[in-house]
Design an enzyme around this catalytic site. Structure first.
Site, PDB file in Angstrom:
ATOM      1  N   HIS A  51       0.837  -1.207   0.000  1.00 58.02           N
ATOM      2  CA  HIS A  51       0.000   0.000   0.000  1.00 58.02           C
ATOM      3  C   HIS A  51       0.870   1.255   0.000  1.00 58.02           C
ATOM      4  O   HIS A  51       0.591   2.220  -0.729  1.00 58.02           O
ATOM      5  CB  HIS A  51      -0.913  -0.013   1.230  1.00 58.02           C
ATOM      6  CG  HIS A  51      -1.792   1.196   1.338  1.00 58.02           C
ATOM      7  ND1 HIS A  51      -2.934   1.357   0.581  1.00 58.02           N
ATOM      8  CD2 HIS A  51      -1.685   2.311   2.102  1.00 58.02           C
ATOM      9  CE1 HIS A  51      -3.509   2.509   0.878  1.00 58.02           C
ATOM     10  NE2 HIS A  51      -2.768   3.111   1.801  1.00 58.02           N
ATOM     11  N   GLU A  73      -1.577  -5.247  -4.125  1.00 56.16           N
ATOM     12  CA  GLU A  73      -2.392  -4.906  -2.965  1.00 56.16           C
ATOM     13  C   GLU A  73      -3.751  -5.601  -3.029  1.00 56.16           C
ATOM     14  O   GLU A  73      -4.277  -6.068  -2.005  1.00 56.16           O
ATOM     15  CB  GLU A  73      -2.564  -3.388  -2.899  1.00 56.16           C
ATOM     16  CG  GLU A  73      -3.334  -2.906  -1.683  1.00 56.16           C
ATOM     17  CD  GLU A  73      -3.621  -1.418  -1.762  1.00 56.16           C
ATOM     18  OE1 GLU A  73      -3.401  -0.731  -0.759  1.00 56.16           O
ATOM     19  OE2 GLU A  73      -4.069  -0.955  -2.840  1.00 56.16           O
ATOM     20  N   ASN A 407      26.153 -23.351  -2.785  1.00 55.79           N
ATOM     21  CA  ASN A 407      26.802 -24.663  -2.733  1.00 55.79           C
ATOM     22  C   ASN A 407      26.060 -25.617  -1.802  1.00 55.79           C
ATOM     23  O   ASN A 407      25.977 -26.815  -2.064  1.00 55.79           O
ATOM     24  CB  ASN A 407      28.258 -24.518  -2.287  1.00 55.79           C
ATOM     25  CG  ASN A 407      29.192 -24.246  -3.449  1.00 55.79           C
ATOM     26  OD1 ASN A 407      29.638 -25.157  -4.132  1.00 55.79           O
ATOM     27  ND2 ASN A 407      29.473 -22.984  -3.693  1.00 55.79           N
TER      28      ASN A 407
END
Length: 680
Positions: A51, A73, A407
């Protein structure tokens, strides 16, 4: 790209800073929401961030960014109403749009329009709502909508109104879903109702409306001497109201008020959340440019040097003129000055501190994406995000952590089938944590995967020509495992998009050692791998061992010092023309600091010499110096750009007595010694 005509550069700067904060909140919290679907406060925080982005981007005139934030929103509002659950498809759509918001924000930095098309993003958000099958029809029809609840004061107000002959009504107001002024419209409705009735309670509350923590629906209970038609006329004065429902309200309906234990707990939980928010809003912060903080840190460094110098002069005068009153007053004044300067230095250091969570915040998204690509299930745990670290260090730790985490997911943990076959849970655990320990920050990256097999690393190193078979056979398991830090060495069967090309872990070690830190590996085949990074809290000051060589002062970072021994000339042996010493059964090469730095050999004044045992990576050497002056925390100064890089020296510092001390770069010094030995 067109912006609002009245937007200044300062306005734009403030917007970019706030946008960065909101984008970080969305990136971090959307991943959490996928696993914490019932966390109402988390959902509200995400909704507020979207918002805020919608409103602020509209204010600066960035219409595409505002439009995309508005679409996000709308999805989040459906979640708040209970008509949409945050399943992986919905989160994917939100993250896709979040990437779009980041790209659109970058347009303001580059001042050029990007080629990004927000249409498919908005379309995917809309499809996420339509195709959500996780809720029953009753949920979609809104049966999960939160009921208005009356506390004791509300009930007393209602009873008083009924006793006075007033009418009581339950009112539901629906706003246009396309409005960008939901909070303003709710406030206007409440204002109009207060003119013709007494508002008993509402959802959202007036506090939530003022904080713009609203959706597109407003539920209100009122009492009034007016009829419902007059209340409706008052509400219709407000723009963008699309539906009004008014029905009589009786005390009997309060049976659904939270009188059960479960509802009471929920109400209490909300009260705690609101109290926490209220406390948060009371804290005051000021934005400070990081360059100004750096300048202040440099000035504090100069003050530390000057105050130490004054204290040194005061002590010298006290020795020469013991009974002079002015000298004694100078001593007291200098002691107080040193104390104040030290406190000032500590406060500036704290001001420069950032929570390491600023680095950690982007990793949950990265782990989620990597797990999806490699078709693995990963539970990512993050601890110690509040741990403070100097901004100068923060800038250098992200890359090493990225490589270690990538990794861990791609190379460390097994796929689901392999884990089940070995009796492990199908979902792997990758854990990232940070804490303070003895003036350092310790960061660990741990996984419960297959571990590192020392024999596999040995074989890979021999096959790729890193070491000979004879050297490999003499290596301990720990020494063999540390070979993975070598550039180009990988034990992966094949390269993937993520890892396996032999790059990454050498960057980890090099970057960490450049910060005067080090990396330790603990692993057990079939069970786990744990990387521990130990780093200084700041690069502005270091703890050092002061030594002399040929009457010159040098500072050796204490993080590299293992111990100090004093040897006579008979204890120094020569092997293949190189000096060595024997220390508890191990033979270590001994290097003379004067020789390494190409200085003239100092005339021997005693048969004994000090040897500082230092380490870098998996190597230890003895560094011969003339004398020891003790430990001291020093302020690090970079060498002049006119000098360039001086091998073996990483910087300089001015001591309290005004003398200059050069800071020894231990890794570089050992590398120099190794290179010289190979040429012999």
């Amino acid at each position: 790209m067109e912006l609002a005509p009245d937007i200044t550069e300062e306005d734009l700067k403030v917007f970019l800073e706030e946008a960065d904060e909101q984008l970080q909140v969305l990136d971090k919290d959307l991943i959490r929401l996928e696993n914490e679907a019932d966390n109402e406060s988390l959902l509200q925080e995400i909704f507020r961030a979207a918002h805020t982005l919608k409103g602020s981007s509209a204010m600066v005139g960035h219409s595409r960014m505002s439009e995309l934030a508005h679409a996000m929103e709308s999805v989040l509002d459906n979640m708040r109403k209970g008509t949409l659950l945050p399943n992986s498809n919905v989160i994917d759509a939100l993250l896709y749009s979040l990437d779009g918001l980041g790209a659109l924000k970058h347009e303001l930095l580059s001042q050029e329009d990007s080629e990004i098309d927000i249409t498919p993003m908005i379309s995917e958000l809309g499809e996420a709502i339509k195709n959500n099958d996780d809720l029953t029809a009753s949920n979609v029809n809104g049966s999960n909508r939160e009921q208005l609840t009356l506390n004791e004061n509300d009930r007393e107000t209602l009873q008083t109104a009924l006793a006075a002959g007033q009418n009581t009504f339950s009112i539901t107001i629906c706003l246009n879903r396309d409005t960008q002024w939901a909070a303003v419209r709710c406030f206007q409705v409440m204002t109009e109702l207060s003119q013709v009735s007494t508002v008993i309670c509402s959802t959202p509350s007036m506090k939530e409306i003022e904080e713009e923590n609203v959706g597109f629906d407003l539920d209100v209970i009122v009492s009034s001497f007016q009829e419902d038609v007059h209340l409706k006329e008052a509400i219709e004065l407000v723009s963008e109201v699309v539906d009004i429902s008014i029905s009589p309200y009786s005390m009997g309906e309060t049976a659904q008020a939270p009188n059960t234990k479960q509802s009471s707990e929920k109400t209490a939980e909300r009260k705690v959340t609101k109290t926490s928010q209220e406390q948060t809003t009371q804290s005051q912060t000021v934005r400070i440019d990081v360059e100004r903080l750096d300048e202040m840190m440099n000035m504090i460094g100069e003050l530390v040097i000057s105050s130490s110098r004054i204290a040194q002069i005061g002590k010298t005068l006290e020795l020469k003129v013991r009974d002079d009153d002015l000298v004694q007053e100078l001593g007291k004044s200098s002691s107080h000055t040193v104390k104040v300067v030290n406190e000032l230095q500590e406060n500036i250091m704290r001001a420069r501190m950032l929570p390491i969570g600023t680095v950690f915040s982007g990793f949950p998204r990265m782990i989620r994406d990597l797990a999806q690509k490699s078709n693995k299930k990963v539970d990512f745990i993050v601890e110690g995000q509040e741990t403070g670290i100097d901004r100068s260090v923060v800038e250098h730790v992200r890359d090493p952590l990225v490589h270690l985490l990538r990794n861990a997911v791609d190379h460390g943990i097994e796929d689901s089938e392999e884990r089940k076959a070995s009796g492990k849970p199908e979902t792997a655990i990758v854990k990232l944590s940070a804490c303070h320990e003895e003036g350092h920050i310790v960061i660990t990256v741990e996984d419960d995967g297959k571990g590192i097999d020392a024999s596999v690393v040995r074989n890979s190193a021999v096959m790729k020509g890193f070491i000979s078979a004879e050297d490999a056979a003499r290596m301990t398991d720990d020494e063999a495992i540390n070979l993975i830090f070598g550039a180009g060495l990988s034990t992966a069967a094949k390269a993937t998009e993520v890892s396996g090309r032999g790059v990454g872990l050498d960057i980890v070690r090099n970057n960490i050692e450049a910060l005067n830190g080090y990396v330790i590996i603990n692993t057990e085949v079939g069970r786990y791998t744990k990387f521990t990074l130990r780093l200084p809290l700041t690069l502005a000051t270091i703890d050092s061992l002061l030594v002399t060589c040929n009457l010159a002062l040098y500072a050796i970072p204490l993080v590299s010092v293992l111990e100090i021994v004093r040897l006579n000339s008979q204890e120094i042996k020569t092997i293949s023309g190189r000096e060595v010493i024997k220390l508890r059964g191990s033979v270590l090469p001994m290097l003379r600091l004067s020789k390494l730095l190409c200085m003239e050999q100092s005339a021997a004044t005693t048969d004994l010499m000090f040897v500082v045992i230092v380490r870098s990576r998996d190597k230890q050497i003895g560094l011969a110096v003339d004398s020891l002056l003790g430990n001291e925390q020093i302020v690090v100064k970079s060498l002049s750009k006119h000098l360039g890089d001086v091998q073996g020296i990483s910087g300089a510092s001015i001591l309290g007595n005004g003398e200059l001390a050069l800071i020894i770069d231990v890794p570089s010094l050992i590398e120099m010694a190794t290179l010289q030995a190979s040429r012999c």
